[in-house]
Design a protein around this motif. Structure first.
Motif, PDB file in Angstrom:
ATOM      1  N   VAL A 161       0.831  -1.205   0.000  1.00  0.00           N
ATOM      2  CA  VAL A 161       0.000   0.000   0.000  1.00  0.00           C
ATOM      3  C   VAL A 161       0.869   1.259   0.000  1.00  0.00           C
ATOM      4  O   VAL A 161       0.492   2.281  -0.580  1.00  0.00           O
ATOM      5  CB  VAL A 161      -0.960  -0.005   1.214  1.00  0.00           C
ATOM      6  CG1 VAL A 161      -1.803   1.258   1.265  1.00  0.00           C
ATOM      7  CG2 VAL A 161      -1.851  -1.247   1.179  1.00  0.00           C
ATOM      8  N   ALA A 162       2.024   1.179   0.630  1.00  0.00           N
ATOM      9  CA  ALA A 162       2.896   2.351   0.704  1.00  0.00           C
ATOM     10  C   ALA A 162       3.608   2.621  -0.617  1.00  0.00           C
ATOM     11  O   ALA A 162       3.897   3.779  -0.941  1.00  0.00           O
ATOM     12  CB  ALA A 162       3.932   2.157   1.811  1.00  0.00           C
ATOM     13  N   GLU A 190       4.416   7.684   3.446  1.00  0.00           N
ATOM     14  CA  GLU A 190       5.570   8.561   3.259  1.00  0.00           C
ATOM     15  C   GLU A 190       6.590   8.366   4.376  1.00  0.00           C
ATOM     16  O   GLU A 190       7.798   8.336   4.126  1.00  0.00           O
ATOM     17  CB  GLU A 190       5.106  10.024   3.206  1.00  0.00           C
ATOM     18  CG  GLU A 190       4.291  10.368   1.968  1.00  0.00           C
ATOM     19  CD  GLU A 190       5.059  10.118   0.683  1.00  0.00           C
ATOM     20  OE1 GLU A 190       6.094  10.782   0.483  1.00  0.00           O
ATOM     21  OE2 GLU A 190       4.629   9.255  -0.108  1.00  0.00           O
ATOM     22  N   GLU A 191       6.108   8.221   5.607  1.00  0.00           N
ATOM     23  CA  GLU A 191       7.035   8.029   6.725  1.00  0.00           C
ATOM     24  C   GLU A 191       7.678   6.645   6.658  1.00  0.00           C
ATOM     25  O   GLU A 191       8.874   6.494   6.926  1.00  0.00           O
ATOM     26  CB  GLU A 191       6.307   8.214   8.053  1.00  0.00           C
ATOM     27  CG  GLU A 191       7.260   8.247   9.237  1.00  0.00           C
ATOM     28  CD  GLU A 191       6.659   8.876  10.475  1.00  0.00           C
ATOM     29  OE1 GLU A 191       7.409   9.087  11.443  1.00  0.00           O
ATOM     30  OE2 GLU A 191       5.441   9.171  10.485  1.00  0.00           O
ATOM     31  N   PHE A 192       6.904   5.646   6.289  1.00  0.00           N
ATOM     32  CA  PHE A 192       7.426   4.283   6.150  1.00  0.00           C
ATOM     33  C   PHE A 192       8.536   4.248   5.106  1.00  0.00           C
ATOM     34  O   PHE A 192       9.623   3.712   5.345  1.00  0.00           O
ATOM     35  CB  PHE A 192       6.283   3.350   5.762  1.00  0.00           C
ATOM     36  CG  PHE A 192       6.693   1.942   5.454  1.00  0.00           C
ATOM     37  CD1 PHE A 192       7.036   1.067   6.475  1.00  0.00           C
ATOM     38  CD2 PHE A 192       6.708   1.476   4.139  1.00  0.00           C
ATOM     39  CE1 PHE A 192       7.408  -0.243   6.197  1.00  0.00           C
ATOM     40  CE2 PHE A 192       7.078   0.174   3.849  1.00  0.00           C
ATOM     41  CZ  PHE A 192       7.427  -0.693   4.879  1.00  0.00           C
ATOM     42  N   LYS A 193       8.281   4.848   3.947  1.00  0.00           N
ATOM     43  CA  LYS A 193       9.278   4.844   2.869  1.00  0.00           C
ATOM     44  C   LYS A 193      10.492   5.702   3.210  1.00  0.00           C
ATOM     45  O   LYS A 193      11.556   5.533   2.621  1.00  0.00           O
ATOM     46  CB  LYS A 193       8.638   5.341   1.566  1.00  0.00           C
ATOM     47  CG  LYS A 193       7.636   4.377   0.967  1.00  0.00           C
ATOM     48  CD  LYS A 193       7.016   4.898  -0.307  1.00  0.00           C
ATOM     49  CE  LYS A 193       6.096   6.071  -0.069  1.00  0.00           C
ATOM     50  NZ  LYS A 193       5.358   6.497  -1.284  1.00  0.00           N
ATOM     51  N   LEU A 202      13.482  -0.913  -1.147  1.00  0.00           N
ATOM     52  CA  LEU A 202      12.443  -0.813  -2.167  1.00  0.00           C
ATOM     53  C   LEU A 202      13.032  -0.909  -3.572  1.00  0.00           C
ATOM     54  O   LEU A 202      14.121  -0.389  -3.826  1.00  0.00           O
ATOM     55  CB  LEU A 202      11.681   0.514  -2.018  1.00  0.00           C
ATOM     56  CG  LEU A 202      10.807   0.643  -0.766  1.00  0.00           C
ATOM     57  CD1 LEU A 202      10.308   2.077  -0.622  1.00  0.00           C
ATOM     58  CD2 LEU A 202       9.630  -0.337  -0.800  1.00  0.00           C
ATOM     59  N   PRO A 203      12.336  -1.555  -4.499  1.00  0.00           N
ATOM     60  CA  PRO A 203      12.859  -1.677  -5.862  1.00  0.00           C
ATOM     61  C   PRO A 203      12.858  -0.336  -6.597  1.00  0.00           C
ATOM     62  O   PRO A 203      12.083   0.563  -6.253  1.00  0.00           O
ATOM     63  CB  PRO A 203      11.891  -2.662  -6.519  1.00  0.00           C
ATOM     64  CG  PRO A 203      10.630  -2.531  -5.746  1.00  0.00           C
ATOM     65  CD  PRO A 203      11.041  -2.225  -4.333  1.00  0.00           C
ATOM     66  N   ASP A 204      13.717  -0.228  -7.590  1.00  0.00           N
ATOM     67  CA  ASP A 204      13.791   0.983  -8.393  1.00  0.00           C
ATOM     68  C   ASP A 204      12.425   1.281  -9.026  1.00  0.00           C
ATOM     69  O   ASP A 204      11.826   0.412  -9.673  1.00  0.00           O
ATOM     70  CB  ASP A 204      14.844   0.806  -9.493  1.00  0.00           C
ATOM     71  CG  ASP A 204      14.950   2.019 -10.389  1.00  0.00           C
ATOM     72  OD1 ASP A 204      15.556   3.014  -9.968  1.00  0.00           O
ATOM     73  OD2 ASP A 204      14.383   1.969 -11.509  1.00  0.00           O
TER      74      ASP A 204
END
Length: 223
Positions: A161-162, A190-193, A202-204
């Protein structure tokens, strides 16, 4: 010792593989990553996961562990010191497991259906997606992360979801998650990422977007 070595068979864009990488990194567990080509699966992948023949597969003490939820719990139970993934309270643990299954059994399928459809059918499935996201939004009320003040099991399982859902909606030309519709989920995402471990795992985005666009073209092509 070789028996203690940790290996992870994964795939660069798989949200299920990335869940395991996030957990290992948060726990500070060294591991060897083995990239799999899912169009030409390695003999080891087929040997370690003969039932599903999918990633991720975690190898520890020469034993294979499969399915991302199971692997995350195994990691949390095996490396108990340091960073906890699941809450200590039994009820909170059960709720984290429940909502993690909700993401996989409700959010993921409905989002794929919406992305692969058009017109009225897309509208129907998009409404379904919005209903699921609204339920997740309620779970974040008054909380920084799903488990409280730190990234935990459910945050990792909800990473779809993020991140992935935003790339998927761009690939499909759809609108599933927006800041105006779901402000709590957006803020959480946004905070998680923004967490260092998550960000580096996280993937490109450009590569993932191109891959999803190509996949959706195949899915939408006349049969």
């Amino acid at each position: 010792m070789a028996d203690e070595e940790v290996k992870l068979h994964g795939m660069w864009g798989s949200l299920f593989s990335k869940r395991v990488e996030m957990a290992l990194k948060l726990k500070g567990v060294p591991y060897q990553y083995i990239e799999e080509d899912l169009t030409n699966k390695s003999p080891d992948l087929l040997k370690y996961n003969p039932i599903h023949k999918k990633v991720p597969v975690l190898i520890h003490r020469r034993n294979p562990i499969i399915e991302s939820h199971v692997i995350l719990e195994y990691i949390d139970e095996t490396w108990k010191t340091g960073y906890p993934l699941l809450p200590e309270d039994p009820y909170e643990r059960s709720m984290a497991r429940f909502w993690a299954r909700f993401v996989d059994e409700k959010c993921l399928p409905s989002t794929w259906k919406a992305a692969c459809s058009e017109g009225e059918e897309r509208e129907k499935f998009t409404e379904e997606v919005h209903g699921h996201l609204k339920m997740l939004e309620e779970q974040l009320r008054g909380k920084r992360f799903f488990g409280g003040d730190a990234v935990g099991f459910l945050d990792i399982c909800a990473s779809f979801v993020a991140y992935w859902i935003l790339v998927k909606q761009e690939a499909a030309g759809a609108e599933f998650l927006t800041e105006s519709k779901f402000p709590a989920l957006w803020r959480w995402g946004e905070e998680f990422k923004g967490c260092a471990v998550i960000k580096e795992t996280l993937p490109d985005r450009a590569r993932l977007l191109a891959s999803l666009k190509a996949y959706l073209e195949i899915m939408k092509a006349p049969k």
